[in-house]
Design an enzyme around this catalytic site. Structure first.
Site, PDB file in Angstrom:
ATOM      1  N   ASP A 196     -25.485 -40.220 -13.735  1.00 26.21           N
ATOM      2  CA  ASP A 196     -26.394 -39.514 -14.633  1.00 26.21           C
ATOM      3  C   ASP A 196     -25.560 -38.701 -15.594  1.00 26.21           C
ATOM      4  O   ASP A 196     -24.434 -38.345 -15.284  1.00 26.21           O
ATOM      5  CB  ASP A 196     -27.237 -38.518 -13.840  1.00 26.21           C
ATOM      6  CG  ASP A 196     -28.341 -39.188 -13.088  1.00 26.21           C
ATOM      7  OD1 ASP A 196     -28.732 -40.287 -13.495  1.00 26.21           O
ATOM      8  OD2 ASP A 196     -28.802 -38.613 -12.090  1.00 26.21           O
ATOM      9  N   ILE A 205      -2.231 -55.255  23.994  1.00 24.76           N
ATOM     10  CA  ILE A 205      -3.620 -55.242  23.518  1.00 24.76           C
ATOM     11  C   ILE A 205      -3.902 -53.910  22.830  1.00 24.76           C
ATOM     12  O   ILE A 205      -3.766 -52.850  23.435  1.00 24.76           O
ATOM     13  CB  ILE A 205      -4.584 -55.488  24.688  1.00 24.76           C
ATOM     14  CG1 ILE A 205      -4.374 -56.913  25.187  1.00 24.76           C
ATOM     15  CG2 ILE A 205      -6.022 -55.269  24.272  1.00 24.76           C
ATOM     16  CD1 ILE A 205      -5.015 -57.216  26.494  1.00 24.76           C
ATOM     17  N   GLU A 243      -5.941 -51.579  22.301  1.00 31.26           N
ATOM     18  CA  GLU A 243      -7.270 -51.053  22.651  1.00 31.26           C
ATOM     19  C   GLU A 243      -7.540 -49.699  22.001  1.00 31.26           C
ATOM     20  O   GLU A 243      -8.672 -49.269  21.902  1.00 31.26           O
ATOM     21  CB  GLU A 243      -7.440 -50.996  24.177  1.00 31.26           C
ATOM     22  CG  GLU A 243      -6.676 -49.885  24.900  1.00 31.26           C
ATOM     23  CD  GLU A 243      -5.202 -50.227  25.123  1.00 31.26           C
ATOM     24  OE1 GLU A 243      -4.837 -51.382  24.895  1.00 31.26           O
ATOM     25  OE2 GLU A 243      -4.429 -49.334  25.485  1.00 31.26           O
TER      26      GLU A 243
END
Ligand code: ATP
Length: 863
Positions: free
Chosen positions: A325, A281, A283
């Protein structure tokens, strides 16, 4: 607490023991000791010991502890101790990761400090707003975030957006008069300004009445939540991890039941299943992701791009349009007047030409000395030119001779400004602005035509053209507004200003095009000026379109959507039209970055996927609305940030690929062994070792991998692209299977030979991970292209892990703990050889994919 809104200005200053010139420094120091810094106290951070303890709350760790207890009960004390050591190590690593992530995020927060102009000892100083104390006299101008609670002393057209505090979205007009009602609601105390609210208009002066937690905002600060640091990817991964947990637990239950049915020892099977679940798993992934993002954000900050919201680091990789810009971002903002034309005749009683008169008086530049001019760069250039022509003394005389009595400030929608000056019994009305703004109000059609011709020809050379006009009035019109004032004016002249492009911008634009990102210029300037500069830096190509604000306003939504992807220059647009551009690009499915500096840019910055504010010339309001701040106002910095964003996303994919393939190999190995009639290949401690050591160190080092050579040569990642895209899911499955295959092959062979089969299995699997770590360093490039030593921590961790593995095999004391036996040289050689097979298989995968990609491209170009 004093109700300052019911006190007049003199009384307020007296109560705060201060004066208009500000506090003397020794008194400031006293008050700083008394009141502390002017900041909101954040939620108390978790103390490190609690952070450490909370590591044990993890479900998987709890299961492991249960396993340790069971082993203890049945008398396997060595297992108990080992599992507990592993649990502890896990907690330490988890703690270090979380702690580092938090520190990195803290460091980022500290960088975004607001500055304030304060009067102290009679002079204006620019300092961090955290240094303010009650009694300080603060200068305010449009764009500021109000730094503390203030009683206003001066208010010129002052308007404040108090929505953060009162929820009222319409800005409130402010004044300085004393109010009567002591208990009026906050929103009605028109002569006060509150910390954290936004000054949208005008100019003013205020005295600080409260700082930090004593302010109105401080009082409700407990209600305000800290910044969200979870990224969409992290949330998706967490959800994915949860589902994966169920699947893995299910597989582990099957492995346990199958082993049990086959008559294996139940306790052994239970421990194996639990270790496998713990190992498989992933984790640690969310914590690793935060570290990668936060470290990436820190690196960006070093390159002058300050990320305010962590998810933006990830979003940057998907940006396909950058709307920028012009002035200051694409250009140097070093303006210089290069052409001018002045009309005759002179005004009776004034010795300078009308043009020089308007240039000298119609401006808000702070002229500190002949060479030290502060203010808007267009105006600074004009004043510089006026001083050069008049001489400094004459210039000063002129400004003293005609004091300003009224003004209509510059407004980027109107694109012009007017000031009124006393002229004996009369008034001089002086205007300057964009030529289209002044042309219609000129009183002579001939001059109108003259102005148009001149400005068109200068604009085509890339000059910013400003027109100047004047008139003389005997009385000021009532009401005093631009409709009543700016009409029937006399033409005074024109100037042309150049602002050269930034040197590095051309390259950055070429780089962004190669990366499939479209650069777009948005400017308030004349279309011809804009087009000339855009062409020079490579934004405007022959097939691209230019749109003006006026045309844009007339276009229907459908018509605009049709053009938006091909338009690379927008000229004479007003800030509110930027929002429309962002929305249209987003409607076309593009992730859009948008730069801005003014108050009016805030909505478009918020709406953009990445709103970018200017660190030097930007207002506080724009910075507040932005996701990222450019500390050097430079377009090239955006491209650097995009590159960094892409690199980080790639690296996140790399460690996910590495860790999950490793887990998949372990699962396959243990799952398949019984199916082909082999005994349980690994012991729980082997599985936990691989998970913790072999996985952990190189995994972390992968997050620091350098950018691959092609990061800026491929198109942006699709907006909805899954992290498992481009075959990552398949890779995890097939490479896992390959690793399990070679492992089980070795097991079968060694069993037959009567060798040290379990140690070999353990070693092959460990070394195969290390081979894999080297191969996944590049997603598309081979290891020899990346350079073996270009990521030293990774090479170091692979080498270190290899030494640890040797220790586990050859150190007698560790042999007893890990139940391993020393391998013969031949056996070790075989293990190394098989690890090399895995490495080469993954390199081969890149070669095949690379060829497929090339062929894909060819077929596309043929079509
Ligand atoms: P860009 O959008 O390229 O960054 P900008 O934001 O500086 O440029 P504005 O400041 O809105 O654009 O200016 C638009 C136009 O208004 C200019 O082209 C100029 O003609 C005029 N202008 C700019 N500054 C002033 C000023 N201080 N007074 C009068 N007119 C001005």
């Amino acid at each position: 607490m004093t109700n300052f809104h019911t006190q007049n200005i003199a009384k307020s200053l007296e109560l705060l023991k201060t004066e208009l010139g500000g506090l003397p420094t020794p008194e400031v120091v006293n008050r700083q000791n008394l009141y502390g810094p002017n900041e909101l106290v954040q939620k108390k951070p978790k103390p490190p010991w609690l952070m450490f303890l909370l590591q044990f709350k993890d479900f998987m760790i709890l299961i492991l502890m249960v396993a340790a207890i069971i082993s203890g009960i049945v008398g396997e004390t060595t297992d108990t101790i080992i599992i507990l050591i592993i649990v502890l190590l896990n907690a330490v690593i988890g703690f270090i990761q979380e702690y580092r992530a938090e520190k990195a995020i803290d460091a980022l927060k500290k960088m975004s400090i607001t500055m304030t102009n304060v009067r102290r000892d009679g002079a204006v100083q620019n300092l961090s707003s955290t240094e303010l104390v009650p009694g300080d006299v603060v200068l305010l101008e449009a764009g500021n975030v109000i730094p503390a609670d203030l009683r206003l002393l001066e208010a010129n057209n002052l308007r404040i957006d108090e929505s953060t505090l009162t929820g009222e979205s319409v800005p409130v007009d402010k004044l300085t008069e004393t109010l009567e009602l002591a208990d009026s609601p906050l929103g009605d105390r028109f002569n006060l300004a509150y910390k954290g609210t936004l000054l949208t208009n005008g100019r003013g002066l205020g005295v600080v009445t409260a700082t930090g937690m004593q302010t109105e905002l401080g009082k409700i600060a407990q209600l305000l939540q800290g910044d969200e640091v979870d990224t969409p990817l992290k949330r998706r991964m967490a959800a994915f991890g949860k589902n994966l947990t169920y699947i893995i637990l299910f597989i582990c239950v099957i492995i346990f039941v199958a082993g049990w049915l086959r008559g294996e020892d139940e306790l052994k099977m239970l421990l194996i299943s639990i270790s496998l679940a713990v190992a498989a798993i992933p984790e640690a992934l969310p914590a690793l992701m935060t570290i990668a993002l936060a470290r990436g954000a820190n690196r960006m900050a070093k390159k002058k791009a300050l990320v305010r919201k962590l998810p933006s680091v990830e979003t940057l990789g998907s940006v396909s349009y950058i709307c920028s810009d012009k002035t200051g971002t694409l250009t140097q903002n070093k303006m210089k007047v290069v052409s001018s034309f002045a009309t005759e005749p002179f005004i009776d009683g004034i010795e300078v030409s009308p043009l020089l008169l308007v240039m000298s008086l119609n401006q808000d530049v702070n002229v500190k000395s002949e060479t030290e001019l502060q203010g808007d760069s267009t105006e600074v250039a004009i004043v510089e030119s006026a001083i050069a022509q008049l001489g400094f003394e004459n210039f000063q005389k002129l400004t003293q001779q005609f004091p300003r009595v009224a003004e209509l400030p510059f407004d980027s929608d109107r694109k012009c400004m007017t000031t009124v000056h006393q002229f004996g019994e009369q008034f001089l009305v002086l205007s300057k602005g964009a030529s289209e703004s002044l042309m219609p109000v000129l009183n002579s059609p001939l001059n109108q035509q003259h102005l148009e011709e001149m400005s068109n020809s200068w604009a085509q050379e890339g000059q910013r053209v400003l027109a100047f006009a004047y008139k003389i009035l005997t009385a000021l019109p009532q009401p005093f507004s631009y409709e009543t004032v700016e009409n029937q004016v006399n033409f005074a002249g024109v100037v042309g200003i150049i602002d050269p492009p930034r040197e590095e911008v051309k390259r950055a634009i070429a780089e962004s095009r190669a990366a499939g990102i479209h650069p777009v210029m948005i400017t308030g300037d004349h279309p011809a000026t804009a087009a000339a500069i855009a062409r020079e830096i490579g934004i405007l190509k022959p097939d691209d379109q230019t749109l003006t604000g006026v045309t844009l306003a007339q276009l229907s939504e459908e018509a605009f959507l049709e053009q938006v992807e091909n338009t690379t220059v927008y000229a004479r647009v007003s800030p509110d039209q930027k929002l429309r551009i962002v929305k249209a690009l987003q409607a076309k499915g593009h992730y859009t970055a948008m730069t801005g500096d003014g108050v009016n840019d805030a909505p478009s910055l918020k709406a953009a996927n990445i709103g970018i504010a200017m660190g030097i010339n930007g207002t506080d309001v724009s910075k507040e609305a932005a996701h990222m701040i450019l500390l050097d106002d430079n377009f090239a910095t955006i491209i650097k940030a995009v590159k960094e964003g892409r690199r980080i996303y790639d690296n996140i994919r790399k460690f996910i690929k590495y860790i999950m393939t490793c887990n998949s190999a372990e699962l396959w190995t243990i799952f398949l062994a019984p199916l082909i009639g082999l005994p349980m290949p690994l012991l729980p401690i082997h599985i936990l070792w691989i998970n913790l050591v072999t996985d952990g160190l190189p995994g972390l080092a992968l997050a620091g991998e350098k950018a691959e050579k092609d990061v800026m040569k491929r198109p942006p990642r699709g907006v909805n692209e899954n992290i498992f895209a481009e075959g990552l899911g398949y890779h995890i499955i097939w490479v896992g299977l390959l690793m399990a295959g070679v492992t089980l092959g070795v097991q079968a062979w060694s069993l037959k030979e009567g060798g040290h089969w379990q140690t070999m299995v353990f070693t092959v699997l460990s070394l195969a991970q290390l081979g894999h770590a080297l191969a996944v360093r590049g997603e598309r490039s081979f290891l020899f292209q990346q350079g073996l030593f270009s990521n030293l921590p990774l090479i170091g961790s692979v080498f270190f892990t290899f030494l640890l593995q040797l220790a586990v095999i050859y150190v007698p004391f560790l042999n007893t703990i890990f139940r391993t036996q020393p391998l013969s040289l031949r056996e070790l050689g075989i293990c190394l050889g098989l690890a090399a097979v895995v490495f080469h298989a993954v390199e081969l995968e890149k070669w095949v994919k690379g060829n497929l990609r090339k062929r894909g491209k060819k077929t596309i170009t043929k079509m």
